[in-house]
Design a protein around this motif. Structure first.
Motif, mmCIF file in Angstrom:
data_model
loop_
_atom_site.group_PDB
_atom_site.id
_atom_site.type_symbol
_atom_site.label_atom_id
_atom_site.label_comp_id
_atom_site.label_asym_id
_atom_site.label_seq_id
_atom_site.Cartn_x
_atom_site.Cartn_y
_atom_site.Cartn_z
ATOM 1 N N UNK B 51 0.867 -1.174 0.000
ATOM 2 C CA UNK B 51 0.000 0.000 0.000
ATOM 3 C C UNK B 51 0.903 1.223 0.000
ATOM 4 N N UNK B 53 1.610 5.357 -0.369
ATOM 5 C CA UNK B 53 1.089 6.718 -0.266
ATOM 6 C C UNK B 53 2.004 7.642 -1.051
ATOM 7 N N UNK B 54 1.410 8.543 -1.818
ATOM 8 C CA UNK B 54 2.207 9.525 -2.537
ATOM 9 C C UNK B 54 2.089 10.874 -1.863
ATOM 10 N N UNK B 55 3.224 11.451 -1.535
ATOM 11 C CA UNK B 55 3.244 12.824 -1.054
ATOM 12 C C UNK B 55 3.654 13.698 -2.235
ATOM 13 N N UNK B 59 7.572 11.864 -3.847
ATOM 14 C CA UNK B 59 8.046 10.984 -2.776
ATOM 15 C C UNK B 59 6.994 9.934 -2.474
ATOM 16 N N UNK B 60 7.433 8.715 -2.240
ATOM 17 C CA UNK B 60 6.483 7.648 -1.941
ATOM 18 C C UNK B 60 6.841 6.952 -0.635
ATOM 19 N N UNK B 61 5.808 6.610 0.097
ATOM 20 C CA UNK B 61 6.003 5.884 1.350
ATOM 21 C C UNK B 61 5.144 4.635 1.304
ATOM 22 N N UNK B 63 3.220 2.039 3.148
ATOM 23 C CA UNK B 63 2.594 2.108 4.449
ATOM 24 C C UNK B 63 2.399 0.715 5.038
ATOM 25 N N UNK B 128 5.265 0.907 13.336
ATOM 26 C CA UNK B 128 6.002 1.429 12.201
ATOM 27 C C UNK B 128 6.291 2.914 12.391
ATOM 28 N N UNK B 132 9.829 4.951 12.166
ATOM 29 C CA UNK B 132 10.068 6.061 11.245
ATOM 30 C C UNK B 132 10.430 7.338 11.986
ATOM 31 N N UNK B 172 13.301 0.390 1.153
ATOM 32 C CA UNK B 172 13.598 1.793 1.439
ATOM 33 C C UNK B 172 12.334 2.626 1.555
ATOM 34 N N UNK B 173 11.425 2.448 0.619
ATOM 35 C CA UNK B 173 10.184 3.230 0.643
ATOM 36 C C UNK B 173 9.339 2.880 1.857
ATOM 37 N N UNK B 176 11.396 4.572 5.014
ATOM 38 C CA UNK B 176 11.722 5.998 4.954
ATOM 39 C C UNK B 176 13.206 6.232 4.732
ATOM 40 N N UNK B 177 13.844 5.341 3.966
ATOM 41 C CA UNK B 177 15.272 5.455 3.683
ATOM 42 C C UNK B 177 15.495 5.391 2.181
#
Lengths: 218, 218
Positions: B51, B53-55, B59-61, B63, B128, B132, B172-173, B176-177
């Motif tokens: 899943x 999330x796009x900021x 940038x993508x995280x 979740x 999580x 982070x 990494x995504x 958060x790295x």
DNA sequence: CGTTAACTTGAATTAAGTCAACTGTCGTGG
DNA sequence: CCACGACAGTTGACTTAATTCAAGTTAACG
């Protein structure tokens, strides 16, 4: 006590729920005393709380804030140890999660409400994770302010006033930043005219759309 | 299809649920196609998903990851835009959340299961968030590996083998790295003898308690 | 067996952390 | 009502962990 109270105060499950939890008054700065052997669901009747996770090395992360009428799930069997602490004088009802859920099974409306709230908490937590994982200090603070405006802001024409019940340290612990960095970002936002502050706790958000923009909300 | 399937396949709500979603096959790397106008609940029948999330700023995280038999809530009205993507060939059932919840109200057992799963997701998301917000790269990777071991690890005497379905970029995504930092931390853990790797996806965890220690789990 | 994309490693840069000094706020008691 | 003390917050200088940019390696697939 908001939209949850009706479910609690009516129906046959209500009496059973009442038997599960004594109302408690938690003084400012104190931790809600709960049995560390089981998960709890804590209803915040009035006041404000923070849910804190402790990692090793004394590092603390505030995972969520809660206001009057909200319900918090406090887990015990997790990788980190959690505790719920009062930011101001707060009244709570602490239910052992298992007992609460047992009663909820036979109360579909109560259960549905609980589910809805849990999903809201999950979605908030995910948005928070995005901020912690992928945003810089400025975006995190802007995001925090916009989020707080949504929950406890007093809207005015084109702007919004906030009375923050948490310290700069709490904000830092919530955003994964140091108190110094939070302070610098407040100054930065003040400088650019997006916010004004007065005293330690009052913040005036002058342009929420611009703040949301700066928060990196897509 | 794990413990959720029984609830879906029996009872009067089951037929109604079936009418809500067509089974879909999602190819590796593809996004689950869902109506961006409403929230969805997606059941992962087989395969693995992430899943995302796009900021702003591309940038993508990531979740959360999901494996066979798990259920994902994909929100649409959030600060960031979310999508669900398949890491391998994956079968899913995508339910409009509102419809699903409407049916669940009259199926307490289904609803209870959904609630239980949502709480698990919330607790994972919180853990999580702690990582982070407050952990360094080494701790994050150790935490990730221990968490994966818990979910998809093949236990052996004193150690555990992992077949990771996600790339270094995905890791990494999720943490958060950057991909480079993840790679360096893999090397570091390899150097200290805590893990062995072979190929791109196989990891042998040689000492899970030591890894959990290094992960900063209290 | 060769190609390509994924991964690794190294060197330079930077955002946030740390340490330290200073200032403002707010509650208390004179 | 004002002065004081204590603590919360701010600001500055320096350090550091992780990112960025760049140049190799290696694994996986046809």
């Amino acid at each position: 006590m908001c939209c949850f109270e009706p479910s609690v105060s009516t129906g046959s499950g209500a009496n059973r729920l009442r038997g599960l939890a004594q109302p408690m008054d938690i003084r400012q700065g104190r931790t809600v005393p709960i049995d560390p052997a089981k998960d709890f669901l804590v209803f915040v009747g009035s006041g404000t709380t923070k849910l804190i996770a402790s990692a090793s090395g004394g590092r603390e992360q505030i995972v969520a804030f809660h206001f009057s009428g909200e319900l918090v799930s406090v887990p015990v069997n997790a990788w980190h140890s959690y505790r719920l602490s009062a930011l101001v004088q707060t009244e709570v009802l602490a239910f052992p999660a298992e007992d609460f859920l047992g009663i909820a099974v036979s109360e579909p409306v109560l259960q549905a409400e609980l589910l809805r709230r849990t999903m809201t908490a999950l979605h908030r937590c995910r948005d928070k994770a995005v901020g912690l994982g992928r945003k810089n200090a400025q975006e995190r603070l802007a995001s925090f302010l916009v989020g707080m405006a949504d929950r406890i802001g007093i809207a005015e024409e084109g702007s919004c006033t906030l009375e923050l019940p948490m310290s700069r340290r709490d904000i830092g612990d919530s955003l994964g930043l140091t108190i110094e960095t939070v302070s610098r970002q407040f100054s930065e936002l003040r400088m650019t005219g997006l916010i004004e502050t007065s005293g330690r706790s009052r913040v005036l958000l002058r342009d929420i759309p611009a703040l949301a923009e700066r928060a990196g909300h897509v």
